[in-house]
Design a protein around this motif. Structure first.
Motif, PDB file in Angstrom:
ATOM      1  N   SER A  52       0.816  -1.215   0.000  1.00 32.18           N
ATOM      2  CA  SER A  52       0.000   0.000   0.000  1.00 32.18           C
ATOM      3  C   SER A  52       0.847   1.262   0.000  1.00 32.18           C
ATOM      4  CB  SER A  52      -0.934   0.010   1.212  1.00 32.18           C
ATOM      5  OG  SER A  52      -1.887  -1.026   1.134  1.00 32.18           O
ATOM      6  N   HIS A  53       2.069   1.179   0.498  1.00 32.90           N
ATOM      7  CA  HIS A  53       2.933   2.363   0.527  1.00 32.90           C
ATOM      8  C   HIS A  53       3.247   2.872  -0.875  1.00 32.90           C
ATOM      9  CE1 HIS A  53       5.440  -1.257   0.303  1.00 32.90           C
ATOM     10  NE2 HIS A  53       6.332  -0.532  -0.342  1.00 32.90           N
ATOM     11  N   LEU A  54       3.033   2.037  -1.901  1.00 29.76           N
ATOM     12  CA  LEU A  54       3.283   2.448  -3.284  1.00 29.76           C
ATOM     13  C   LEU A  54       2.050   3.056  -3.950  1.00 29.76           C
ATOM     14  CD1 LEU A  54       5.473  -0.529  -4.562  1.00 29.76           C
ATOM     15  CD2 LEU A  54       6.226   1.717  -3.757  1.00 29.76           C
ATOM     16  N   ASN A  55       0.942   3.048  -3.247  1.00 23.88           N
ATOM     17  CA  ASN A  55      -0.310   3.593  -3.793  1.00 23.88           C
ATOM     18  C   ASN A  55      -0.372   5.093  -3.508  1.00 23.88           C
ATOM     19  OD1 ASN A  55      -2.908   4.270  -4.543  1.00 23.88           O
ATOM     20  ND2 ASN A  55      -3.846   2.461  -3.606  1.00 23.88           N
ATOM     21  N   LYS A  56      -0.069   5.895  -4.507  1.00 23.78           N
ATOM     22  CA  LYS A  56      -0.021   7.346  -4.320  1.00 23.78           C
ATOM     23  C   LYS A  56      -1.393   7.941  -4.052  1.00 23.78           C
ATOM     24  CE  LYS A  56       3.988   7.891  -7.372  1.00 23.78           C
ATOM     25  NZ  LYS A  56       4.490   8.511  -8.644  1.00 23.78           N
ATOM     26  N   GLU A  57      -2.438   7.229  -4.442  1.00 21.14           N
ATOM     27  CA  GLU A  57      -3.799   7.752  -4.283  1.00 21.14           C
ATOM     28  C   GLU A  57      -4.344   7.504  -2.880  1.00 21.14           C
ATOM     29  OE1 GLU A  57      -4.953   9.489  -6.780  1.00 21.14           O
ATOM     30  OE2 GLU A  57      -3.136   8.971  -7.898  1.00 21.14           O
ATOM     31  N   MET A  58      -3.694   6.680  -2.098  1.00 18.66           N
ATOM     32  CA  MET A  58      -4.212   6.319  -0.783  1.00 18.66           C
ATOM     33  C   MET A  58      -3.892   7.413   0.232  1.00 18.66           C
ATOM     34  SD  MET A  58      -3.654   2.729   1.305  1.00 18.66           S
ATOM     35  CE  MET A  58      -4.519   1.782   0.049  1.00 18.66           C
ATOM     36  N   SER A  59      -4.878   7.801   1.005  1.00 21.52           N
ATOM     37  CA  SER A  59      -4.682   8.838   2.016  1.00 21.52           C
ATOM     38  C   SER A  59      -3.811   8.321   3.149  1.00 21.52           C
ATOM     39  CB  SER A  59      -6.035   9.289   2.575  1.00 21.52           C
ATOM     40  OG  SER A  59      -6.621   8.235   3.336  1.00 21.52           O
ATOM     41  N   LEU A  60      -3.268   9.246   3.936  1.00 21.06           N
ATOM     42  CA  LEU A  60      -2.417   8.846   5.059  1.00 21.06           C
ATOM     43  C   LEU A  60      -3.214   8.056   6.092  1.00 21.06           C
ATOM     44  CD1 LEU A  60      -0.186  12.020   5.582  1.00 21.06           C
ATOM     45  CD2 LEU A  60       0.392   9.860   4.460  1.00 21.06           C
ATOM     46  N   ASP A  61      -4.477   8.421   6.283  1.00 21.13           N
ATOM     47  CA  ASP A  61      -5.313   7.666   7.227  1.00 21.13           C
ATOM     48  C   ASP A  61      -5.509   6.238   6.748  1.00 21.13           C
ATOM     49  OD1 ASP A  61      -5.564   9.795   8.924  1.00 21.13           O
ATOM     50  OD2 ASP A  61      -7.501  10.456   8.109  1.00 21.13           O
ATOM     51  N   ALA A  62      -5.760   6.089   5.448  1.00 23.75           N
ATOM     52  CA  ALA A  62      -5.935   4.743   4.898  1.00 23.75           C
ATOM     53  C   ALA A  62      -4.637   3.955   4.968  1.00 23.75           C
ATOM     54  CB  ALA A  62      -6.418   4.829   3.452  1.00 23.75           C
ATOM     55  N   LEU A  63      -3.510   4.617   4.722  1.00 22.12           N
ATOM     56  CA  LEU A  63      -2.217   3.938   4.807  1.00 22.12           C
ATOM     57  C   LEU A  63      -1.944   3.438   6.219  1.00 22.12           C
ATOM     58  CD1 LEU A  63       0.181   6.154   2.651  1.00 22.12           C
ATOM     59  CD2 LEU A  63      -0.451   3.778   2.230  1.00 22.12           C
ATOM     60  N   SER A  64      -2.297   4.228   7.208  1.00 26.62           N
ATOM     61  CA  SER A  64      -2.010   3.849   8.590  1.00 26.62           C
ATOM     62  C   SER A  64      -2.743   2.586   9.008  1.00 26.62           C
ATOM     63  CB  SER A  64      -2.376   4.991   9.541  1.00 26.62           C
ATOM     64  OG  SER A  64      -3.773   5.247   9.510  1.00 26.62           O
ATOM     65  N   SER A  65      -3.892   2.326   8.382  1.00 25.15           N
ATOM     66  CA  SER A  65      -4.625   1.105   8.711  1.00 25.15           C
ATOM     67  C   SER A  65      -4.211  -0.071   7.829  1.00 25.15           C
ATOM     68  CB  SER A  65      -6.132   1.339   8.585  1.00 25.15           C
ATOM     69  OG  SER A  65      -6.477   1.658   7.241  1.00 25.15           O
ATOM     70  N   ALA A  66      -3.664   0.234   6.645  1.00 28.16           N
ATOM     71  CA  ALA A  66      -3.291  -0.836   5.710  1.00 28.16           C
ATOM     72  C   ALA A  66      -1.899  -1.370   5.964  1.00 28.16           C
ATOM     73  CB  ALA A  66      -3.392  -0.330   4.272  1.00 28.16           C
ATOM     74  N   LEU A  67      -0.998  -0.527   6.465  1.00 26.56           N
ATOM     75  CA  LEU A  67       0.406  -0.903   6.624  1.00 26.56           C
ATOM     76  C   LEU A  67       0.729  -1.259   8.063  1.00 26.56           C
ATOM     77  CD1 LEU A  67       2.033   1.917   4.454  1.00 26.56           C
ATOM     78  CD2 LEU A  67       1.829  -0.513   3.849  1.00 26.56           C
ATOM     79  N   PRO A  68       1.821  -1.989   8.294  1.00 30.77           N
ATOM     80  CA  PRO A  68       2.237  -2.256   9.667  1.00 30.77           C
ATOM     81  C   PRO A  68       2.552  -0.945  10.379  1.00 30.77           C
ATOM     82  CG  PRO A  68       3.965  -2.860   8.112  1.00 30.77           C
ATOM     83  CD  PRO A  68       2.742  -2.594   7.313  1.00 30.77           C
ATOM     84  N   PRO A  69       2.153  -0.795  11.646  1.00 31.70           N
ATOM     85  CA  PRO A  69       2.314   0.488  12.358  1.00 31.70           C
ATOM     86  C   PRO A  69       3.750   0.738  12.802  1.00 31.70           C
ATOM     87  CG  PRO A  69       1.350  -1.146  13.818  1.00 31.70           C
ATOM     88  CD  PRO A  69       1.452  -1.805  12.460  1.00 31.70           C
ATOM     89  N   ILE A  70       4.640   0.951  11.843  1.00 29.74           N
ATOM     90  CA  ILE A  70       6.039   1.215  12.145  1.00 29.74           C
ATOM     91  C   ILE A  70       6.212   2.699  12.451  1.00 29.74           C
ATOM     92  CG2 ILE A  70       8.404   1.148  11.257  1.00 29.74           C
ATOM     93  CD1 ILE A  70       7.545  -1.145   9.445  1.00 29.74           C
ATOM     94  N   ALA A  71       6.826   3.010  13.578  1.00 29.93           N
ATOM     95  CA  ALA A  71       7.053   4.400  13.961  1.00 29.93           C
ATOM     96  C   ALA A  71       8.053   5.046  13.006  1.00 29.93           C
ATOM     97  CB  ALA A  71       7.568   4.473  15.395  1.00 29.93           C
ATOM     98  N   CYS A  72       7.860   6.333  12.729  1.00 31.95           N
ATOM     99  CA  CYS A  72       8.761   7.031  11.800  1.00 31.95           C
ATOM    100  C   CYS A  72      10.205   6.958  12.276  1.00 31.95           C
ATOM    101  CB  CYS A  72       8.318   8.483  11.655  1.00 31.95           C
ATOM    102  SG  CYS A  72       6.689   8.690  10.861  1.00 31.95           S
ATOM    103  N   GLN A  73      10.413   7.026  13.587  1.00 36.16           N
ATOM    104  CA  GLN A  73      11.778   6.988  14.112  1.00 36.16           C
ATOM    105  C   GLN A  73      12.447   5.639  13.891  1.00 36.16           C
ATOM    106  OE1 GLN A  73      11.998   7.068  18.520  1.00 36.16           O
ATOM    107  NE2 GLN A  73       9.757   6.932  18.476  1.00 36.16           N
ATOM    108  N   ASP A  74      11.658   4.583  13.680  1.00 34.07           N
ATOM    109  CA  ASP A  74      12.244   3.255  13.476  1.00 34.07           C
ATOM    110  C   ASP A  74      12.761   3.045  12.058  1.00 34.07           C
ATOM    111  OD1 ASP A  74      11.908   2.510  16.072  1.00 34.07           O
ATOM    112  OD2 ASP A  74      10.006   1.469  15.761  1.00 34.07           O
ATOM    113  N   TRP A  75      12.539   4.018  11.184  1.00 34.78           N
ATOM    114  CA  TRP A  75      13.112   3.964   9.843  1.00 34.78           C
ATOM    115  C   TRP A  75      14.491   4.627   9.792  1.00 34.78           C
ATOM    116  CZ3 TRP A  75      11.152   0.953   6.191  1.00 34.78           C
ATOM    117  CH2 TRP A  75       9.796   0.626   6.220  1.00 34.78           C
TER     118      TRP A  75
END
Length: 516
Positions: free
Chosen positions: A465-488
Motif C-alpha cells: 500500500s505504501h506504493l499507492n499514491k492515491e491512498m490517504s495517510l489515514d488509509a495507509l495507517s490502517s493498511a500498513l504495519p504500524p512502524i514508527a517514523c523513528q524506526d526507519w
C-alpha cells in the motif's frame, strides 16, 4: 537480506557493511530481496528427528478448488498464443479478474492468527547423520554444521529450511518444492549437504529447478545444487551475473534465435548449464505465437510474473519471479512478502493460537541459554529486516515496537521497502498488480519466516500500500504495519550514505509513507 556490493574503493569498510543490503555490484543484485514429507517410506535411522518425537504426518489430500464462475484460468503462454495480452499491461482483455479469495475475506480488517493457521514449526524432519557439510564450503555461515529441516506445507508442497547468518543477522531461508507431473519442481535451491539431498530425494525425482531471483543468498548454492541433479531442467530469473559476465535478459517480443543466444550466453557466463531464462514482459508489441523455447515445460501448470529492473547507477538488473501453482492455488515468492510469526518466550514445544515456538533449527546454531532469552526472537526479527532495537517499557517486560508492528501480518520487509521500492516504485507496483491478477491463489509460501500463509491477491496487494499514491495517510495507517517514523532511521541513514557516495541508483520515492 544479503547481497553484494562492489563500488567505491575509498569506502571499503562501509561497502563491506552494505554488502549485506543492496546489490549494486557485479556478483549480486539490489536485494529485491528470504519441508518435505516422505510418501509411504518410514525412516528408522536413529538420527531421524521429528518434531514432538512423532513421525511426520502423511501428506494431506489436495483440497478441491472452490468453484468460481467469475474466473477462467488461462496461462500466459495461451494468452500470448491467442493474441489476448494487452501491450504492456499484462492483463488479457477477454479474461475476468479473480474475485477476492476466501482467504482475503476471512482476514479482511484485522490480520489475525488465521493467517498462520496452517503453520506448524514443530512438525519437521531432519537426518543429521547423513552429514551437514558441503564441499567446496559455503562462504556464508553456518560453515560446518549447516542443518536442514524439512516441513510439509500441504497440497503436495514442502520446504527445506536452512539458516543464513551474517554478522549479527540470523534468519531462516528455504527451498520451496512442489510435486508436479510426477516430478519435483524445486524453487531456490540451498546448499546441497548430504542431509539436504536425502530429505529432498525422499520426495521423488527432481525434474525442474528454478532460480527465482538474483539476490546473492538465494543464488549462492545454485551451481553446487545443479551439479548434484544434472538431469533436471534449469530455468533462471533474468539479469543474473556470473563469474564470466552478464547472463542477459529474455523479453516476450524476442524470436526463437534471439532467445537461444541469451540462453547459450547464460550457460557460459553463470558457470552451469541453463535451459532457459524466464521472460520479461515488454512495453509494446505482442507475438501471436511465441517461440517454444521462451517458456518452460511447466508453464501450463504454473502462471508467473517476472520483475526485472535495470536502473542507472546499479551494476546490473534486479529480478524476482512470482509463481502461481494453479492446481493448488499457491503463490510461490522469494522475498516479495513475509509473515513474522509471534513467538512465545517459552522454549516448550507446541504453539498456541497466538504464540509459536522458535523455529527449532535455531537450536543448531545457538545454545539453550541464548534461545531462552525472552528478547531473542524480537531482536532476531528486527536485525533481519534492519529496524532498530528500540524498546519501550511495559508491565511485564521491555517491548520492541518495531517487532510488535510486524508480527502476524502479511508485510513487505522494511529493508526492501527502503532499498528496492524506494528506487523503482513504478516497476514494483506494476509487478505487484500483475501478480495479483494471475490465476487465483488463496495461500502464499515464501523463502523466509513463516509459511504457508493464508492470503490471497487482496492481502498481497495490501502489503504494498505504501506504493499507492492515491491512498490517504489515514488509509495507509490502517493498511500498513504500524512502524514508527523513528524506526526507519537506520534504513534512512543507509540510503543517504548510498546516495551521497553514488553507490547505487538514487532514492526517488518516500518508502516511509504511512509511518506513525
Amino acid at each position: 537480506q544479503t547481497t553484494m556490493m562492489k563500488r567505491c574503493s575509498k569506502c571499503a569498510a562501509a561497502a563491506a557493511f552494505i554488502t549485506s543490503l543492496i546489490a549494486v555490484g557485479r556478483t549480486g543484485a539490489l536485494t529485491l530481496h528470504s519441508h518435505f514429507g516422505s510418501k509411504g517410506k518410514a525412516i528408522t535411522s536413529t538420527s531421524l528427528h521429528l518434531g514432538n518425537g512423532s513421525r511426520e504426518s502423511a501428506e494431506p489430500e489436495l483440497a478441491t478448488a472452490r468453484p468460481n464462475s467469475s474466473w477462467h484460468p488461462l496461462s500466459r503462454r495461451d494468452a500470448l498464443s491467442k493474441g489476448l495480452v494487452l501491450a504492456g499491461s499484462g492483463i488479457a482483455s477477454s479474461i475476468s479478474l479473480p474475485s477476492p479469495s476466501l482467504a482475503d475475506t476471512e482476514n479482511a480488517g484485522v490480520q489475525g492468527t488465521s493467517l498462520l493457521s496452517d503453520y506448524d514449526p514443530t512438525n519437521y524432519k531432519t537426518l543429521p547423520s547423513y552429514g551437514r557439510t558441503v564441499f567446496p564450503p559455503s562462504f556464508l555461515p553456518p560453515l560446518d554444521n549447516r542443518a536442514t529441516y524439512r516441513y510439509s506445507l500441504g497440497r503436495n508442497a514442502w520446504a527445506l529450511e536452512q539458516l543464513l547468518a551474517f554478522a549479527n543477522v540470523t534468519a531462516t531461508i528455504r527451498t520451496n518444492v512442489i510435486e508436479e507431473n510426477g516430478g519435483l519442481w524445486v524453487c531456490g535451491p540451498l546448499w546441497p549437504t548430504e542431509e539436504y539431498c536425502a530429505l529432498l530425494d525422499e520426495l521423488g525425482t527432481v525434474t525442474n529447478v528454478v532460480l527465482p531471483t538474483n539476490a546473492l543468498e538465494h543464488k549462492a548454492a545454485m551451481k553446487q545444487f545443479v551439479s548434484k541433479y544434472p538431469d533436471a531442467k534449469v530455468w533462471i530469473s533474468p539479469g543474473q551475473y556470473g563469474p564470466f559476465g552478464e547472463c542477459g535478459v529474455v523479453t516476450e517480443d524476442m524470436t526463437e534465435d534471439e532467445v537461444n543466444v541469451v540462453v547459450k550466453k547464460a550457460s557460459k557466463t553463470i558457470g552451469y548449464r541453463v535451459d532457459g531464462v524466464l521472460p520479461v514482459r515488454v512495453q509494446s508489441g505482442t507475438q501471436s505465437k511465441p517461440p517454444e523455447n521462451m517458456f518452460p515445460s511447466w508453464a501450463d501448470s504454473f502462471d508467473f510474473e517476472v520483475l526485472c529492473v535495470d536502473l542507472p547507477g546499479n551494476a546490473g538488473p534486479v529480478s524476482e519471479c512470482a509463481f502461481v501453482h494453479k492446481s493448488s492455488k499457491t503463490l510461490v515468492v522469494t522475498d516479495a512478502v513475509i509473515c513474522v510469526p509471534p513467538v512465545s518466550s517459552s522454549t516448550a514445544s507446541g504453539g498456541s493460537a497466538l504464540q509459536f515456538p522458535i523455529q527449532p533449527i535455531f537450536g543448531t546454531y545457538f545454545d539453550a541459554t541464548t534461545l531462552s532469552d525472552p528478547t531473542f526472537w524480537d531482536r532476531t526479527v528486527l536485525q533481519a529486516v534492519f529496524l532498530p532495537l528500540r524498546t519501550e517499557p511495559s508491565e511485564s517486560k521491555e517491548t520492541y515496537p518495531g517487532y510488535e508492528a510486524l508480527t502476524n501480518r502479511l508485510v513487505r520487509a522494511p529493508i526492501l521497502r527502503a532499498f528496492a521500492d524506494a528506487r523503482a516504485p513504478e516497476s514494483v507496483k506494476k509487478w505487484v498488480d500483475r501478480v495479483a491478477g494471475l490465476t487465483a491463489f488463496d495461500r502464499i509460501i515464501t523463502a523466509h519466516f513463516a509459511s504457508p500463509i493464508n492470503a490471497g491477491p487482496d492481502l498481497f496487494t495490501k502489503a504494498y500500500s505504501h506504493l499507492n499514491k492515491e491512498m490517504s495517510l489515514d488509509a495507509l495507517s490502517s493498511a500498513l504495519p504500524p512502524i514508527a517514523c523513528q524506526d526507519w532511521s537506520t534504513l534512512n541513514s543507509l540510503n543517504e550514505f548510498i546516495d551521497d557516495n553514488k553507490l547505487g541508483a538514487p532514492v526517488v520515492y518516500d518508502f516511509k509513507r504511512g509511518c506513525l
